[in-house]
Design a protein around this motif. Sequence first.
Motif, mmCIF file in Angstrom:
data_model
loop_
_atom_site.group_PDB
_atom_site.id
_atom_site.type_symbol
_atom_site.label_atom_id
_atom_site.label_comp_id
_atom_site.label_asym_id
_atom_site.label_seq_id
_atom_site.Cartn_x
_atom_site.Cartn_y
_atom_site.Cartn_z
ATOM 1 N N HIS A 1 0.859 -1.191 0.000
ATOM 2 C CA HIS A 1 0.000 0.000 0.000
ATOM 3 C C HIS A 1 0.892 1.237 0.000
ATOM 4 O O HIS A 1 0.995 1.948 1.001
ATOM 5 N N PRO A 2 1.532 1.529 -1.141
ATOM 6 C CA PRO A 2 2.526 2.612 -1.184
ATOM 7 C C PRO A 2 1.943 4.010 -1.017
ATOM 8 O O PRO A 2 2.666 4.933 -0.667
ATOM 9 N N GLY A 3 0.657 4.194 -1.213
ATOM 10 C CA GLY A 3 0.083 5.533 -1.115
ATOM 11 C C GLY A 3 -0.289 5.942 0.297
ATOM 12 O O GLY A 3 -0.827 7.013 0.515
ATOM 13 N N THR A 4 -0.008 5.092 1.267
ATOM 14 C CA THR A 4 -0.391 5.366 2.651
ATOM 15 C C THR A 4 0.850 5.548 3.516
ATOM 16 O O THR A 4 1.788 4.771 3.416
ATOM 17 N N ASP A 5 0.811 6.569 4.358
ATOM 18 C CA ASP A 5 1.916 6.799 5.286
ATOM 19 C C ASP A 5 1.600 6.039 6.576
ATOM 20 O O ASP A 5 0.996 6.562 7.513
ATOM 21 N N HIS A 6 1.989 4.777 6.606
ATOM 22 C CA HIS A 6 1.673 3.894 7.724
ATOM 23 C C HIS A 6 2.330 4.344 9.026
ATOM 24 O O HIS A 6 1.726 4.247 10.091
ATOM 25 N N ALA A 7 3.548 4.835 8.944
ATOM 26 C CA ALA A 7 4.245 5.308 10.141
ATOM 27 C C ALA A 7 3.525 6.518 10.728
ATOM 28 O O ALA A 7 3.339 6.609 11.949
ATOM 29 N N TRP A 8 3.094 7.446 9.864
ATOM 30 C CA TRP A 8 2.356 8.620 10.332
ATOM 31 C C TRP A 8 1.073 8.191 11.017
ATOM 32 O O TRP A 8 0.709 8.726 12.076
ATOM 33 N N GLN A 9 0.361 7.221 10.433
ATOM 34 C CA GLN A 9 -0.896 6.771 11.012
ATOM 35 C C GLN A 9 -0.684 6.266 12.445
ATOM 36 O O GLN A 9 -1.409 6.653 13.361
ATOM 37 N N LEU A 10 0.306 5.444 12.637
ATOM 38 C CA LEU A 10 0.574 4.909 13.967
ATOM 39 C C LEU A 10 1.003 6.020 14.928
ATOM 40 O O LEU A 10 0.544 6.073 16.077
ATOM 41 N N GLU A 11 1.842 6.939 14.466
ATOM 42 C CA GLU A 11 2.245 8.081 15.294
ATOM 43 C C GLU A 11 1.027 8.925 15.685
ATOM 44 O O GLU A 11 0.913 9.365 16.830
#
Length: 140
Positions: free
Chosen positions: A37-47
């Motif tokens: 899922h390259p269009g999602t900032d997964h790290a930002w979401q968790l932060e």
Amino acid sequence: MSAATPPRRTFLIGAARERPCTLVVCRGCCCGDPRKHPGTDHAWQLERLRAGAAEHGFAVRTTDCLGPCDQANVIVVQPSAAGRRAGGRPTWVGFAMDDDCTEEVLEWAAAGGPGLAEPPVTLELQFIDPPRDARVRSRR
């Protein structure tokens, strides 16, 4: 339940008596994977979820694969102890990859989560059924 049968009461002891609403964020094979899922900032979401938890007093934890990989990212919103006493049950949110969904999950958890607050209507559109093995485990 007949009129003669008293209502069932649930007693929680120890830490369970005060357990806050908890977000269980899947970070297994598909959820949180920037290659899938390259269009999602997964790290930002968790932060963002962790910052909201620190601000509003609910909890966030991560786990390996929750199961419904075709509906990634998956977040389970578990009720607080008070929410469970009020009838709230864990709610599975699928396709939780955009900023709007992340904010709606945060708002709901900050308001108390399942059993204490109604979820945003648009978030309800993303509710999914837990995998069969999770439903069987919860009935034991």
